[in-house]
Enzyme design. Sequence first.
Site, short mmCIF file in Angstrom:
data_model
loop_
_atom_site.label_atom_id
_atom_site.label_comp_id
_atom_site.label_asym_id
_atom_site.label_seq_id
_atom_site.Cartn_x
_atom_site.Cartn_y
_atom_site.Cartn_z
CG HIS A 63 5.25 -3.43 -10.32
ND1 HIS A 63 5.46 -2.13 -9.94
CD2 HIS A 63 4.90 -4.10 -9.19
CE1 HIS A 63 5.28 -2.02 -8.63
NE2 HIS A 63 4.93 -3.20 -8.15
CB CYS B 167 2.31 -1.24 -7.05
SG CYS B 167 2.33 -2.65 -5.91
#
Length: 742
Positions: free
Chosen positions: A432, A333
């Site tokens: 994630h 991310c």
Amino acid sequence: MKALMIQGTSSGAGKSTIVAALCSLLRHEGYSVTPFKTQNMSLNSYVARRGGPDDEGGEMAVAQAVQAIAAGEEPSVDMNPILLKPRGNLTSSLIIYGKWVGDFSVNAYYENVVSQGLLIASHAMKRLSSHDFMIIEGAGSPAEINLYDRDIANMRTAELVDAPVVIVGDIERGGVFASLYGTYFLLPENWRRRVKGFIINKMGGDPSLLGDGPSKIEKLTGVPVLGVIPYESDVSSWSEDSLDVKNWGSGPIKVAVVRYPGASILTDVEPLRYVPDVSLVYATTPEDLKSADIVVMPGSKSTRSDLRWMREKGIDETIMQAHREGKPIVAICGGAQMIGSRLVDPLGLEGEGPGEDEGLSLLPHTTIFSNEKVVRRNAATDDLGGRADGFEIHKGRTSWETDWKEGGKPLFKTDYGWEGCHMNNVYATLIHHAVFYDDVLTNRLLEGVRQRKELPEPKEKTDPLSSILSSVAKAEELLRKNVDVDKIMEMLEVRRLANWKSALAFLTIIPVKSEELDFSSFYLYPLIEGGIGLASAAFFLPWLGLPRLVAAALSLATAELVEGFNHLDGLIDAGDAWMARATKDPKRMLEIMRDKFTGTGALAFLTFTLIVTVTSLSYAPSGALAMSSALASFGILEAALVGTPLNDSGLGDQFIKTVKSRRPMMWPALLLTLVPSIPLFLQAHGGLIAFLVGVLIFPAVAAYFNRAFKFTNGDVLGAAYEIDRALALVILLITLRGPMIR
């Protein structure tokens, strides 16, 4: 719906883990349960598929997600309706019902949101009200006297559902009695009346060192200490905030996670805690990174600001050097955005004002930030077939196509197309809970390091999610062993009547309705099995005039029929597997147990056991079947105590773990074993001696089978029952010095 609230003397006292353990415990007791936390402040969030007024899901705190999984429930944003994600400078992003509302300063939040907080919580609770129980987690301490008028996450939440409160104190920090005493007496009197118990958590030594401290705090406050939970390093729910982020392990493979100020969703590396040859280090200096075998750049709440922080610290150069040395760089991310060539932020969302920054250029992609926020579940599959059910939370749009044109390959195939990039030793993704939750990809990364450092292969491959869930199971076990669970059940107004229906459904073919098997009532099993034996022995009634051998055969057949032939089936399967014990291969023996073939071992076990049982019954007193059946059922419980579970989540596995976790209930089980045996004791004075001998030697039978198979499962337990019953009858005849027919 009844509720119980777990509060703490401080943050990090262990509330989250205890709530998860209680959810797991209640689930295994056969109840539906939901966790809840009105307001949570955490950078470690999770994306739920459901919940909220529109049932669209969204962001929630990771702690409540773990608690939901422990409860056997799908995580829902209603379990954490208000989430605050700190951004620095006393500002936090506000998430309500999973949706981003905006960024608020502390004062703005208190002025505009807190007044609506209890209404938000109330609506969320109503959507969860179909459950039997709600276990609520407090926030921080309920005794922050400067926040009484604004604290919506503790006592005011308890008032919404009239929940009793248990306060947890952390002895690891020291001063636990002062913390409990001070917290209690700082509460207004009407709130103090709600406190029904204390738990002392994280006891690092012998509990006897506490002396009369628990009794003194009870006298001073009038509140009972429900238990002292020992400290166990492998027990926790997913890390929730900075207090939970600690270096972990001492293995030869060093994984360094860059802990920049805005680091978020550090649960991405949580599975590595359970890999025995890994040491996990959170790096804040170049020195922390220099000896790393794998470098992880996690998510960030302020990507541009954290990138500048790395440059100020010189960490960027250390990462570049690790890249040149061929060490794996895993960027997730915000970390994936930083390793690109450019970060374009025209609205100033990820730094101090609008602007553009050069990335580390480990990959050529560009990230452009906008107000459009992506929040979604996204399943990811790697090129070797490994899979993880992850999620995305980001505002930036990253041009992965640029990386692919320059020779990189997509890292994952996802629900929304190709994603991420793997180029040389760089692994980048916006998803994630993907890289290290994909056991295939994780093992590939670690195996590369092991080969480079000439380290041995571990005995078992990493199974990330199972490892995390085993931590919750350990927490439940500690709770059962060290806390007065009965008192907690009383607070929840649970009448702990025996679950006869569940026990009958598990042991017999009697048509009773039971929605879920409740193994916690295992102490009833000897009474039920003995009752079946007593009723089945009706064929010995004198007025029937049956030959004793015929009566014995019919009695045993009736008992087996009522039991659904389950024990006999286990005897047959175990007999076949026993013939393969010379292989010393538990996997092979398990395969034989589960196949559809019946071999010589099965026939031998079945024939010999039935002949011994029927013959012994024909010579024994008429109460022998009841006593031997009850005693054999107790033998199953003893086998569960000494056995090694398969950890396959099967019924046998669940049963064994329940018995192990509720060891004190063996005493009631033993007493209930005596009840069906009373008719025999009245018939033959030597019956009690036979009973005691059986109780003492049955564990040896169980230990033999566990040693032979290297495990204990449902089939082994069934075999133990049939053999123990036959053995009990033989012991009875020996004790009576030959046939004693009455």
